[in-house]
Design a protein around this motif. Structure first.
Motif, PDB file in Angstrom:
ATOM      1  N   ALA A   7       0.829  -1.208   0.000  1.00  0.00           N
ATOM      2  CA  ALA A   7       0.000   0.000   0.000  1.00  0.00           C
ATOM      3  C   ALA A   7       0.862   1.256   0.000  1.00  0.00           C
ATOM      4  O   ALA A   7       0.514   2.272   0.589  1.00  0.00           O
ATOM      5  CB  ALA A   7      -0.924  -0.010   1.215  1.00  0.00           C
ATOM      6  N   ALA A   8       2.019   1.167  -0.670  1.00  0.00           N
ATOM      7  CA  ALA A   8       2.932   2.315  -0.665  1.00  0.00           C
ATOM      8  C   ALA A   8       2.913   3.060  -1.991  1.00  0.00           C
ATOM      9  O   ALA A   8       3.718   3.961  -2.210  1.00  0.00           O
ATOM     10  CB  ALA A   8       4.354   1.849  -0.350  1.00  0.00           C
ATOM     11  N   GLY A   9       1.995   2.670  -2.873  1.00  0.00           N
ATOM     12  CA  GLY A   9       1.966   3.287  -4.208  1.00  0.00           C
ATOM     13  C   GLY A   9       1.579   4.754  -4.135  1.00  0.00           C
ATOM     14  O   GLY A   9       0.869   5.193  -3.234  1.00  0.00           O
ATOM     15  N   ARG A  10       2.038   5.512  -5.106  1.00  0.00           N
ATOM     16  CA  ARG A  10       1.759   6.952  -5.168  1.00  0.00           C
ATOM     17  C   ARG A  10       0.392   7.209  -5.818  1.00  0.00           C
ATOM     18  O   ARG A  10      -0.254   8.207  -5.543  1.00  0.00           O
ATOM     19  CB  ARG A  10       2.894   7.614  -5.966  1.00  0.00           C
ATOM     20  N   THR A  12      -0.349   7.813  -9.099  1.00  0.00           N
ATOM     21  CA  THR A  12      -0.317   9.001  -9.974  1.00  0.00           C
ATOM     22  C   THR A  12      -1.441   8.983 -11.005  1.00  0.00           C
ATOM     23  O   THR A  12      -1.953  10.040 -11.375  1.00  0.00           O
ATOM     24  CB  THR A  12       1.029   9.105 -10.709  1.00  0.00           C
ATOM     25  N   ARG A  13      -1.817   7.787 -11.467  1.00  0.00           N
ATOM     26  CA  ARG A  13      -2.890   7.751 -12.471  1.00  0.00           C
ATOM     27  C   ARG A  13      -4.235   8.149 -11.871  1.00  0.00           C
ATOM     28  O   ARG A  13      -5.169   8.448 -12.590  1.00  0.00           O
ATOM     29  CB  ARG A  13      -2.980   6.351 -13.101  1.00  0.00           C
ATOM     30  N   LYS A  23      -3.758   6.218  -2.640  1.00  0.00           N
ATOM     31  CA  LYS A  23      -4.810   5.502  -3.390  1.00  0.00           C
ATOM     32  C   LYS A  23      -5.514   4.446  -2.547  1.00  0.00           C
ATOM     33  O   LYS A  23      -6.746   4.327  -2.620  1.00  0.00           O
ATOM     34  CB  LYS A  23      -4.189   4.880  -4.652  1.00  0.00           C
ATOM     35  N   GLN A  78       8.171   1.804   3.268  1.00  0.00           N
ATOM     36  CA  GLN A  78       9.034   1.783   2.084  1.00  0.00           C
ATOM     37  C   GLN A  78       9.402   3.233   1.800  1.00  0.00           C
ATOM     38  O   GLN A  78       8.535   4.048   1.475  1.00  0.00           O
ATOM     39  CB  GLN A  78       8.289   1.162   0.896  1.00  0.00           C
ATOM     40  N   GLN A  81       9.511   4.683  -3.639  1.00  0.00           N
ATOM     41  CA  GLN A  81       8.750   3.681  -4.391  1.00  0.00           C
ATOM     42  C   GLN A  81       9.640   3.027  -5.445  1.00  0.00           C
ATOM     43  O   GLN A  81       9.622   3.408  -6.615  1.00  0.00           O
ATOM     44  CB  GLN A  81       7.563   4.376  -5.037  1.00  0.00           C
ATOM     45  N   GLY A  83       9.738  -0.234  -6.312  1.00  0.00           N
ATOM     46  CA  GLY A  83       9.222  -1.443  -6.942  1.00  0.00           C
ATOM     47  C   GLY A  83       8.645  -2.402  -5.918  1.00  0.00           C
ATOM     48  O   GLY A  83       8.859  -2.269  -4.713  1.00  0.00           O
ATOM     49  N   THR A  84       7.907  -3.377  -6.427  1.00  0.00           N
ATOM     50  CA  THR A  84       7.153  -4.269  -5.535  1.00  0.00           C
ATOM     51  C   THR A  84       8.058  -5.227  -4.744  1.00  0.00           C
ATOM     52  O   THR A  84       7.734  -5.561  -3.607  1.00  0.00           O
ATOM     53  CB  THR A  84       6.110  -5.054  -6.349  1.00  0.00           C
ATOM     54  N   ALA A  87       9.302  -3.280  -1.938  1.00  0.00           N
ATOM     55  CA  ALA A  87       8.225  -3.092  -0.946  1.00  0.00           C
ATOM     56  C   ALA A  87       8.134  -4.314  -0.026  1.00  0.00           C
ATOM     57  O   ALA A  87       8.030  -4.179   1.198  1.00  0.00           O
ATOM     58  CB  ALA A  87       6.896  -2.847  -1.649  1.00  0.00           C
ATOM     59  N   ASP A 107      -4.409  -2.374  -3.741  1.00  0.00           N
ATOM     60  CA  ASP A 107      -5.316  -1.515  -4.500  1.00  0.00           C
ATOM     61  C   ASP A 107      -6.142  -2.351  -5.471  1.00  0.00           C
ATOM     62  O   ASP A 107      -6.409  -1.942  -6.592  1.00  0.00           O
ATOM     63  CB  ASP A 107      -4.529  -0.445  -5.253  1.00  0.00           C
ATOM     64  N   GLU A 186      12.818  -0.711 -11.995  1.00  0.00           N
ATOM     65  CA  GLU A 186      12.183  -1.073 -10.719  1.00  0.00           C
ATOM     66  C   GLU A 186      12.663  -2.428 -10.229  1.00  0.00           C
ATOM     67  O   GLU A 186      13.170  -3.242 -11.008  1.00  0.00           O
ATOM     68  CB  GLU A 186      10.651  -1.117 -10.884  1.00  0.00           C
TER      69      GLU A 186
HETATM   70  P1  TTP Z   1       1.064   0.286  -9.215  1.00  0.00           P
HETATM   71  O1  TTP Z   1      -0.421   0.327  -9.440  1.00  0.00           O
HETATM   72  O2  TTP Z   1       1.916  -0.171 -10.312  1.00  0.00           O
HETATM   73  O3  TTP Z   1       1.553   1.723  -8.749  1.00  0.00           O
HETATM   74  P2  TTP Z   1       0.786   2.855  -7.991  1.00  0.00           P
HETATM   75  O4  TTP Z   1      -0.172   2.305  -7.011  1.00  0.00           O
HETATM   76  O5  TTP Z   1       1.793   3.802  -7.421  1.00  0.00           O
HETATM   77  O6  TTP Z   1      -0.055   3.624  -9.114  1.00  0.00           O
HETATM   78  P3  TTP Z   1       0.449   4.582 -10.313  1.00  0.00           P
HETATM   79  O7  TTP Z   1       1.119   3.707 -11.325  1.00  0.00           O
HETATM   80  O8  TTP Z   1      -0.827   5.181 -10.797  1.00  0.00           O
HETATM   81  O9  TTP Z   1       1.360   5.650  -9.733  1.00  0.00           O
HETATM   82  O10 TTP Z   1       1.408  -0.595  -7.922  1.00  0.00           O
HETATM   83  C1  TTP Z   1       0.940  -1.896  -7.728  1.00  0.00           C
HETATM   84  C2  TTP Z   1       0.834  -2.170  -6.251  1.00  0.00           C
HETATM   85  O11 TTP Z   1       2.097  -2.183  -5.609  1.00  0.00           O
HETATM   86  C3  TTP Z   1       0.038  -1.144  -5.541  1.00  0.00           C
HETATM   87  O12 TTP Z   1      -0.682  -1.847  -4.548  1.00  0.00           O
HETATM   88  C4  TTP Z   1       1.077  -0.228  -4.934  1.00  0.00           C
HETATM   89  C5  TTP Z   1       2.208  -1.160  -4.646  1.00  0.00           C
HETATM   90  N1  TTP Z   1       3.559  -0.625  -4.748  1.00  0.00           N
HETATM   91  C6  TTP Z   1       4.310  -0.439  -3.587  1.00  0.00           C
HETATM   92  O13 TTP Z   1       3.822  -0.670  -2.473  1.00  0.00           O
HETATM   93  N2  TTP Z   1       5.604  -0.005  -3.713  1.00  0.00           N
HETATM   94  C7  TTP Z   1       6.172   0.244  -4.919  1.00  0.00           C
HETATM   95  O14 TTP Z   1       7.352   0.640  -4.961  1.00  0.00           O
HETATM   96  C8  TTP Z   1       5.362   0.061  -6.113  1.00  0.00           C
HETATM   97  C9  TTP Z   1       5.939   0.341  -7.474  1.00  0.00           C
HETATM   98  C10 TTP Z   1       4.081  -0.379  -5.967  1.00  0.00           C
END
Ligand code: TTP
Length: 404
Positions: A7-10, A12-13, A23, A78, A81, A83-84, A87, A107, A186
């Motif tokens: 749940a650390a995503g930004r 942006t979309r 988000k 994290q 951001q 990458g997963t 995370a 998300d 990433e």
């Molecule tokens: P994404 O949907 O790819 O990224 P996001 O949520 O930031 O959205 P956007 O592309 O619009 O900016 O991320 C997939 C999932 O992973 C989501 O649950 C957020 C999480 N995530 C992290 O926790 N850390 C990270 O570094 C990344 C890239 C994603």
């Protein structure tokens, strides 16, 4: 099983809705998006939850506290951001090194029977069947139940099963999280999945229902899903002359005045008020303290906390941020004359929403002047204003300064 929720995503979309909140905290029915993920995980067999947070982390922390439905909740930060895989690495200190672990994107909406199958079938990866797999990570299979790899956005997809961002990893995979940077810069969890596929039989679990909530119209779809599962409950103050049809929830402290017609599924949250003489229909969330006034029609929309549509307005298939205020007579267009799907700007590109009916996305605090009109697909930035009588034909978010 111990479960990590990303749940650390930004998000942006999802701008401008994510200018001031992460988000995962966007509202879906009566709770934030990530709370649906957490509850589905608990129903499927999670024994502990570690939420990886980053952007606007305090919002997530204060919502969850230290436990949910008797299950301990911890947080891992994290810092950037990256990458997963990065995370999950942030969460590793919270995991039992001897135990397998589940990773879920925070998300997405999951259906519980499918998720339970995933929890019970590890090592495993969740997938979802789509018509256009080329725009996603696509799973390669052995033709039966097992996954042999995953390919990002392939021109010739090896299957119609896309990676649903949900995994059961063996304990050993905790040592495999230091992956190399991918071509897009990433640290990807799919590299950990590939290694798991090399060393284990990894089951592919095709989900019956699943929704990735990355783009604004997917927040409408998420609400369509969850509001569609509600059963009627009237706890608030509803006028005798109001007509309520279909599943309608009026929470304690909400008011529905005279002459109102509500065709559910509609959720009216505490402190919200509707009417007199308003028409609210089809998968609409009227958030806490939001107001829908006289001679207003709201259809298939999300009004976040404190949003006010006071009089003589139409809102269709739209997302209104916190404390948005509509001047009298503001109208939203939600249909193109040529009947084509409505398009929306996302990160500088015009993207089809795939929806014939789609309205507007308004950041927190937007104010519209009287008799203004907002074209289908338009986004307005946080605290943006529209002049009286103005017609907004084009997106204004990408040109606006980032207010976060
Ligand atoms: P994404 O949907 O790819 O990224 P996001 O949520 O930031 O959205 P956007 O592309 O619009 O900016 O991320 C997939 C999932 O992973 C989501 O649950 C957020 C999480 N995530 C992290 O926790 N850390 C990270 O570094 C990344 C890239 C994603």
């Amino acid at each position: 099983m111990q479960t990590v929720i990303l749940a650390a995503g930004r998000g942006t979309r999802m701008r401008p809705l994510t200018d001031r909140r992460p988000k995962p905290m966007l509202p879906v029915g009566d709770k934030p998006l990530v709370a649906h993920t957490a509850d589905a995980a608990i129903d499927a067999g999670a024994s502990s939850l570690t939420l990886v947070v980053g952007y606007e982390a305090d919002d997530v922390r204060s919502y969850f506290g230290t436990e949910r439905r008797g299950i301990p909740v911890e947080f891992a930060v994290q810092e950037a951001q990256r990458g997963t895989a990065d995370a999950v690495r942030a969460a590793a200190a919270h995991l039992d090194p001897e135990g397998p672990f589940v990773v879920l994107n925070g998300d997405a909406l999951y259906d519980v029977p499918s998720l339970t199958e995933l929890y019970d079938g590890g090592p495993a990866v969740g997938s979802f069947r789509v018509d256009n797999p080329s725009s996603y990570g696509v799973l390669e299979t052995d033709g039966n139940d097992f996954v042999t790899g995953v390919i990002e956005k392939p021109e010739n997809p090896p299957s119609d099963l896309i990676n649903a961002g949900s995994y059961v990893f063996p304990a050993e995979a905790q040592a495999w999280l230091n992956v190399a940077e991918s071509d897009r810069g990433e640290l990807e969890l799919t590299d950990v999945l590939s290694r798991t596929c090399d060393e284990y039989d990894v089951r592919g679990i095709a989900f019956d229902r699943w929704l990735d909530v990355g783009r604004p119209w997917e927040l409408l779809e998420a609400n369509e899903w969850k509001l569609g599962e509600m059963e009627s409950r009237i706890e608030g103050d509803v006028s005798e002359s109001a007509e309520l049809n279909g599943p309608v929830v009026v929470e304690d402290g909400a008011t529905v005045r005279s002459g109102v017609v509500i065709d559910g599924p509609v959720l009216v949250r505490r402190g919200a008020s509707i009417g007199p003489n308003a028409y609210v229909r089809g998968h609409t969330l009227v958030g806490e303290g939001a107001k829908v006034g006289h001679a207003v029609e709201v259809k298939n929309s999300v009004l976040m906390e404190g949003a006010t549509v006071g009089h003589l307005s139409y809102v269709g298939d739209s997302l209104l941020g916190r404390d948005v205020n509509f001047g009298a007579g503001t109208k939203v267009a939600n249909l193109r004359h040529d009947g084509e799907p409505v398009r929306q700007m996302l990160k500088g590109e015009l993207i089809s929403s795939g929806r014939r009916k789609y309205g507007v996305v308004l950041g927190d605090g937007v104010k519209t002047g009287i008799n203004s009109s907002l074209n289908a697909g338009v986004r307005l930035p946080t605290e943006g204003t529209v002049k009286p009588g103005e017609s907004v034909l084009y997106d204004r978010v990408d040109d606006a300064p980032d207010t976060s």
